[in-house]
Design an enzyme around this catalytic site. Structure first.
Site, PDB file in Angstrom:
ATOM      1  N   LYS A  14       0.741  -1.313  -0.054  1.00 30.45           N
ATOM      2  CA  LYS A  14      -0.056   0.092   0.104  1.00 30.45           C
ATOM      3  C   LYS A  14       0.902   1.163  -0.013  1.00 30.45           C
ATOM      4  O   LYS A  14       1.922   1.286   0.539  1.00 30.45           O
ATOM      5  CB  LYS A  14      -0.971   0.100   1.184  1.00 30.45           C
ATOM      6  CG  LYS A  14      -0.321   0.197   2.600  1.00 30.45           C
ATOM      7  CD  LYS A  14       0.075   1.477   3.208  1.00 30.45           C
ATOM      8  CE  LYS A  14       0.995   1.491   4.570  1.00 30.45           C
ATOM      9  NZ  LYS A  14       1.842   2.581   4.836  1.00 30.45           N
ATOM     10  N   VAL A 103      10.716  -4.956   3.778  1.00 33.07           N
ATOM     11  CA  VAL A 103      10.324  -5.060   5.129  1.00 33.07           C
ATOM     12  C   VAL A 103      10.762  -3.619   5.857  1.00 33.07           C
ATOM     13  O   VAL A 103      11.777  -2.799   5.512  1.00 33.07           O
ATOM     14  CB  VAL A 103      11.040  -6.239   5.706  1.00 33.07           C
ATOM     15  CG1 VAL A 103      10.614  -5.996   7.423  1.00 33.07           C
ATOM     16  CG2 VAL A 103      10.939  -7.409   5.288  1.00 33.07           C
ATOM     17  N   ALA A 104       9.838  -3.194   6.642  1.00 36.53           N
ATOM     18  CA  ALA A 104       9.992  -1.912   7.383  1.00 36.53           C
ATOM     19  C   ALA A 104      10.179  -0.697   6.443  1.00 36.53           C
ATOM     20  O   ALA A 104      11.310  -0.023   6.731  1.00 36.53           O
ATOM     21  CB  ALA A 104      10.875  -2.176   8.274  1.00 36.53           C
ATOM     22  N   ALA A 108       3.637  -1.616   4.378  1.00 35.52           N
ATOM     23  CA  ALA A 108       2.771  -2.403   5.354  1.00 35.52           C
ATOM     24  C   ALA A 108       2.863  -3.959   4.669  1.00 35.52           C
ATOM     25  O   ALA A 108       1.877  -4.442   4.745  1.00 35.52           O
ATOM     26  CB  ALA A 108       1.252  -1.793   5.104  1.00 35.52           C
ATOM     27  N   ASP A 144      -3.290  -1.792   9.299  1.00 37.00           N
ATOM     28  CA  ASP A 144      -3.387  -1.655   7.747  1.00 37.00           C
ATOM     29  C   ASP A 144      -3.683  -3.096   7.139  1.00 37.00           C
ATOM     30  O   ASP A 144      -4.053  -3.083   6.063  1.00 37.00           O
ATOM     31  CB  ASP A 144      -1.738  -1.455   7.202  1.00 37.00           C
ATOM     32  CG  ASP A 144      -1.315  -0.236   7.566  1.00 37.00           C
ATOM     33  OD1 ASP A 144      -2.237   0.601   7.937  1.00 37.00           O
ATOM     34  OD2 ASP A 144      -0.121   0.095   7.542  1.00 37.00           O
TER      35      ASP A 144
HETATM   36  P1  ATP Z   1       3.903  -0.739   9.376  1.00 36.77           P
HETATM   37  O1  ATP Z   1       3.051  -1.806   8.673  1.00 36.77           O
HETATM   38  O2  ATP Z   1       4.098  -0.856  10.969  1.00 36.77           O
HETATM   39  O3  ATP Z   1       3.730   0.673   9.106  1.00 36.77           O
HETATM   40  P2  ATP Z   1       6.058  -1.135   7.506  1.00 36.77           P
HETATM   41  O4  ATP Z   1       5.003  -0.927   6.406  1.00 36.77           O
HETATM   42  O5  ATP Z   1       7.299  -0.030   7.567  1.00 36.77           O
HETATM   43  O6  ATP Z   1       5.380  -1.098   8.910  1.00 36.77           O
HETATM   44  P3  ATP Z   1       6.491  -3.909   7.691  1.00 36.77           P
HETATM   45  O7  ATP Z   1       7.346  -4.375   6.489  1.00 36.77           O
HETATM   46  O8  ATP Z   1       4.991  -4.277   7.791  1.00 36.77           O
HETATM   47  O9  ATP Z   1       6.906  -2.557   7.684  1.00 36.77           O
HETATM   48  O10 ATP Z   1       7.162  -4.670   8.899  1.00 36.77           O
HETATM   49  C1  ATP Z   1       7.304  -3.980  10.301  1.00 36.77           C
HETATM   50  C2  ATP Z   1       7.689  -4.930  11.155  1.00 36.77           C
HETATM   51  O11 ATP Z   1       6.680  -6.111  11.283  1.00 36.77           O
HETATM   52  C3  ATP Z   1       8.980  -5.591  10.506  1.00 36.77           C
HETATM   53  O12 ATP Z   1      10.260  -4.975  11.251  1.00 36.77           O
HETATM   54  C4  ATP Z   1       8.882  -6.958  11.179  1.00 36.77           C
HETATM   55  O13 ATP Z   1       9.684  -7.182  12.554  1.00 36.77           O
HETATM   56  C5  ATP Z   1       7.465  -7.258  11.636  1.00 36.77           C
HETATM   57  N1  ATP Z   1       6.822  -8.363  11.026  1.00 36.77           N
HETATM   58  C6  ATP Z   1       6.008  -9.035  11.298  1.00 36.77           C
HETATM   59  N2  ATP Z   1       5.554  -9.912  10.471  1.00 36.77           N
HETATM   60  C7  ATP Z   1       6.140  -9.606   9.038  1.00 36.77           C
HETATM   61  C8  ATP Z   1       5.823  -9.968   8.012  1.00 36.77           C
HETATM   62  N3  ATP Z   1       5.124 -11.034   7.588  1.00 36.77           N
HETATM   63  N4  ATP Z   1       6.317  -9.312   6.973  1.00 36.77           N
HETATM   64  C9  ATP Z   1       7.195  -8.298   7.289  1.00 36.77           C
HETATM   65  N5  ATP Z   1       7.515  -7.967   8.435  1.00 36.77           N
HETATM   66  C10 ATP Z   1       6.831  -8.290   9.630  1.00 36.77           C
END
Ligand code: ATP
Length: 323
Positions: A14, A103-104, A108, A144
């Site tokens: 997203k 990731v992160a 999302a 999200d």
């Molecule tokens: P948010 O959704 O909190 O805004 P983001 O979009 O920046 O975060 P994500 O990729 O969703 O980032 O990862 C946030 C954190 O969620 C990661 O650092 C990780 O430790 C945790 N996490 C748990 N499950 C997952 C998954 N299946 N994939 C990615 N990250 C995960």
């Protein structure tokens, strides 16, 4: 004859075309108004019957994803099992996540994997939850997740978990994502926003113009953004993008300023940090302009890598079984 035991769901990343953040609530979270937009960068989640729940992660950033019950896909499996009232078929599952969403990165990806796990287990267990019931389970897992089920373009309220589809024509937009060499943890970005806002009082928080949010007042959906979406005019949309978290993300990751400036110099119609960052998002007028922008940005040395995506795209959906 091939016996199919697994079920796979595909789920998009997203963007937030608007992210307006209100003041911190008593529980420490912030009320948001956001305009979500699903784009064509997908993770795939496969679930198969197993003795107990396990998760394996491959692909982009797999080493940074928890391999235990903290994984959002496994939390979704557990939540759906409860919602399905532990039906006889809701046994253990082996979850395999093929990640393409970094990731992160503010995209999302974790919430997306949770949404895909819900759709896949609902099918595997023939649990029969309706889209609305799945949405209720999703909203309890994370901010999200409900949007990752819905897809398209939608307004999110509360912590983002209350989603309503945005009424807009079926225009396809062309985006370039610039992935950063690093990550930003969402709670740290919200904490930085609170610090940036604190000394200035309400109304003077440094949010970009048109964001609709401020340190003291409730966030509101941007009328400029909604009218740009209704018109389907990419140039108007580019000017209406806003993200209250951007100043906080830039304070923690100053190199992103250069990335955003480079994209605008190269002709992007709009440039914004994705959610809590550090991915930078650029809007292009056509597929050709997006390709030129992607090539130039990767040559400019202002990001780790780039991807061209389109939006809006559908939410989490089953991938037809092969064979
Ligand atoms: P948010 O959704 O909190 O805004 P983001 O979009 O920046 O975060 P994500 O990729 O969703 O980032 O990862 C946030 C954190 O969620 C990661 O650092 C990780 O430790 C945790 N996490 C748990 N499950 C997952 C998954 N299946 N994939 C990615 N990250 C995960």
């Amino acid at each position: 004859m091939t016996i199919v035991t697994g079920v796979t769901a595909r789920v998009p990343a997203k963007l937030n075309l608007q992210l307006a953040v209100g003041p911190p609530r008593a529980d420490g979270y912030h009320d948001l108004v956001t305009v979500f937009h699903a784009v064509s960068l997908f993770d795939e989640v496969t679930v198969e019957p197993a003795g107990h729940d396990t998760v394996t992660v491959t692909g982009e950033g797999a080493a940074h994803v928890p391999h235990d019950g903290d994984n959002l896909a496994l939390r979704a499996v557990a939540a759906l099992r409860t919602a399905a009232r532990g039906g006889a078929a809701a046994g253990g599952v082996r979850v395999t996540i093929a990640k393409r969403i970094p990731v992160a990165a503010g995209l999302a990806g974790g919430s997306a994997d949770a949404a895909a796990a819900l759709v896949a287990c609902n099918d595997l267990w023939t649990a029969g939850l309706t889209p609305q019931q799945l949405g209720e389970v999703a909203a309890a897992i994370g901010s999200d997740v409900a949007f990752a089920l819905l897809g398209g373009t939608a307004v999110g309220r509360g912590r983002g978990e209350h989603v309503t589809p945005a009424l807009a024509p079926a225009t396809q937009y062309h985006w370039v994502l610039a992935f950063a060499d690093g990550q930003l943890a969402t709670p740290k970005v919200y904490a930085a926003l609170d610090r940036l806002r604190a000394p200035r009082g309400s109304g003077g928080d440094g949010s970009p113009p048109g964001s609709g949010g401020s340190g003291g007042s409730p966030p509101r959906v941007s009328t400029a953004l909604m009218s740009a979406l209704r018109s389907g005019d990419a140039a108007l949309l580019g000017r209406a993008l806003s993200n209250d978290l951007q100043p906080a993300a830039l304070s923690l990751f100053p190199a992103l300023r250069k990335t955003l400036a480079a994209g605008l110099e190269l002709g992007a119609l709009g440039a914004i940090v994705a959610g809590s960052g550090p991915t930078c998002v650029f809007l292009a007028g056509t597929a050709e302009r997006a390709l030129e922008l992607a090539v130039s940005l990767s040559g400019a040395g202002v990001c780790r890598s780039v991807a061209r995506v389109t939006g809006p795209t559908a939410g989490a959906a089953l991938v037809p079984a092969q064979g």
